[in-house]
Design a protein around this motif. Sequence first.
Motif, PDB file in Angstrom:
ATOM      1  N   TYR A 120       0.835  -1.206   0.000  1.00  0.00           N
ATOM      2  CA  TYR A 120       0.000   0.000   0.000  1.00  0.00           C
ATOM      3  C   TYR A 120       0.868   1.255   0.000  1.00  0.00           C
ATOM      4  O   TYR A 120       0.612   2.199  -0.767  1.00  0.00           O
ATOM      5  CB  TYR A 120      -0.931   0.007   1.208  1.00  0.00           C
ATOM      6  CG  TYR A 120      -1.924   1.143   1.176  1.00  0.00           C
ATOM      7  CD1 TYR A 120      -3.155   0.986   0.558  1.00  0.00           C
ATOM      8  CD2 TYR A 120      -1.610   2.375   1.726  1.00  0.00           C
ATOM      9  CE1 TYR A 120      -4.058   2.036   0.491  1.00  0.00           C
ATOM     10  CE2 TYR A 120      -2.502   3.442   1.672  1.00  0.00           C
ATOM     11  CZ  TYR A 120      -3.725   3.262   1.060  1.00  0.00           C
ATOM     12  OH  TYR A 120      -4.609   4.305   0.988  1.00  0.00           O
ATOM     13  N   TYR A 162      -5.493  -7.362  -4.127  1.00  0.00           N
ATOM     14  CA  TYR A 162      -6.516  -6.808  -3.237  1.00  0.00           C
ATOM     15  C   TYR A 162      -6.136  -5.387  -2.825  1.00  0.00           C
ATOM     16  O   TYR A 162      -6.992  -4.489  -2.763  1.00  0.00           O
ATOM     17  CB  TYR A 162      -6.682  -7.660  -1.984  1.00  0.00           C
ATOM     18  CG  TYR A 162      -7.135  -9.086  -2.217  1.00  0.00           C
ATOM     19  CD1 TYR A 162      -7.720  -9.491  -3.407  1.00  0.00           C
ATOM     20  CD2 TYR A 162      -6.987 -10.043  -1.208  1.00  0.00           C
ATOM     21  CE1 TYR A 162      -8.128 -10.799  -3.604  1.00  0.00           C
ATOM     22  CE2 TYR A 162      -7.394 -11.350  -1.393  1.00  0.00           C
ATOM     23  CZ  TYR A 162      -7.972 -11.725  -2.592  1.00  0.00           C
ATOM     24  OH  TYR A 162      -8.361 -13.024  -2.774  1.00  0.00           O
ATOM     25  N   GLU A 213      -6.869  -2.933  -5.526  1.00  0.00           N
ATOM     26  CA  GLU A 213      -8.289  -2.603  -5.626  1.00  0.00           C
ATOM     27  C   GLU A 213      -8.681  -1.469  -4.682  1.00  0.00           C
ATOM     28  O   GLU A 213      -9.609  -0.702  -4.960  1.00  0.00           O
ATOM     29  CB  GLU A 213      -9.134  -3.836  -5.312  1.00  0.00           C
ATOM     30  CG  GLU A 213      -9.071  -4.928  -6.365  1.00  0.00           C
ATOM     31  CD  GLU A 213      -9.841  -6.159  -5.953  1.00  0.00           C
ATOM     32  OE1 GLU A 213     -10.523  -6.120  -4.893  1.00  0.00           O
ATOM     33  OE2 GLU A 213      -9.770  -7.177  -6.670  1.00  0.00           O
ATOM     34  N   SER A 214      -7.956  -1.366  -3.556  1.00  0.00           N
ATOM     35  CA  SER A 214      -8.336  -0.378  -2.542  1.00  0.00           C
ATOM     36  C   SER A 214      -8.146   1.059  -3.009  1.00  0.00           C
ATOM     37  O   SER A 214      -8.676   1.992  -2.386  1.00  0.00           O
ATOM     38  CB  SER A 214      -7.534  -0.612  -1.253  1.00  0.00           C
ATOM     39  OG  SER A 214      -6.164  -0.281  -1.434  1.00  0.00           O
TER      40      SER A 214
END
Length: 397
Positions: free
Chosen positions: A107, A135, A138-139
């Motif tokens: 991230y 995942y 996608e955030s």
Amino acid sequence: MKEFRVLDREACAALDAEDPLRSFRDEFVLPSDVIYLVGNSLGAMPRAAAGRVARTVEEEWGKQLVGGWNSAGWYAQPLTVGDRLAPLIGAAPGTVVVGNTTSIAVYQAVAAALRLRPTRSVIVGDVTNFPTDNYMLESFGREIRDFTLPLDEDVAVVLLSEVNYRTGERYDVPAVTAQVHAAGAIMIWDVCHSVGALEVDVSGADFAVGCTYKYLNGGPGAPAFLYVNHPDAENVLSGWYAHAEPFAFEPTFRPAEGIRRFTVSTPHVLSFAALEAALDIWDRVDMRQVRAKSISLTTLFIDLIESTTDLQLVSPRDPAMRGSQISFRHPDGYPVMRALIDKGVHGDFRAPDILRFGFAPLYIRHVDVYDAATTIAEVLDKELWRDEKYTQRLAVT
């Protein structure tokens, strides 16, 4: 059962006798009845780890109490351990920070990359990446594309894994990085499945992330690391540890200089202790020898399995195109792996049908590969995996 067409066990033992890395095996805790081919998921425990953690608990925490942040060096661990880890990924001192988790590091890297390319909106990943990477992508709520070349001018950042977690297939890091940069995008490498197994060099990339509990043997839940190679990169997770003066307790955030600005919060000192015990080993390892042995072990395994079973090879046959794991396909892969583990050969299963075996060159021998292949052939030939108990899924596969 088919006969081996390749090396016999005696020949494998002869290879082990000449192995320049053979003495490292004694530095790990390995049950005598287990052939451990899961170093690509959780590395074996260094013998020194228990004593190192005990010293941290008893001598540092127990006697120095809160003073350990200064006297035992806890406060600086994200940076000091980062400098120790840096050579394993081809990085310079002062460019690697250790702490948090791989997901958080992903991230941080992607968010920083997007800020570096504010006029671009597209993130490129790989649909076959380990799921947490995708995942996390996608955030961000951006358009996500699967990796293909050439890239267009809308692409801000590319996130790829050097070695694929399912198949073991390996990207050419320098070549891909050069193509991404030529397109004006930021390159992030995930080296979770390569660091500690081969010669990693991400020095030409903008960011890299990785974990320390696989081939590096840092222990379950060991802290992740983040490599930053961009002077203008910003850490969007502005935790107190990354403040220019954390103990000034200022009301607003001022980022620290250098790599420390990519710390976030208080390091997990007990986990760092186990990791440092592992790095004491890696300080003495020649990664060229590790890579050479990895190729020898994995090539032998492929030859043995294909000589005695009908399993379908998923990993690249060319050793230059793979990491240190070999995957085979079987339609009933899960019960097969459960049966193998009961027979002392520990690999793991990846849905939907992958039998995955990781080869940690510091403690896996050629005779282990031979014995594992013999057991695999027996389990398949006798269909031991058909026992109903092996169909019951455990929480961790």
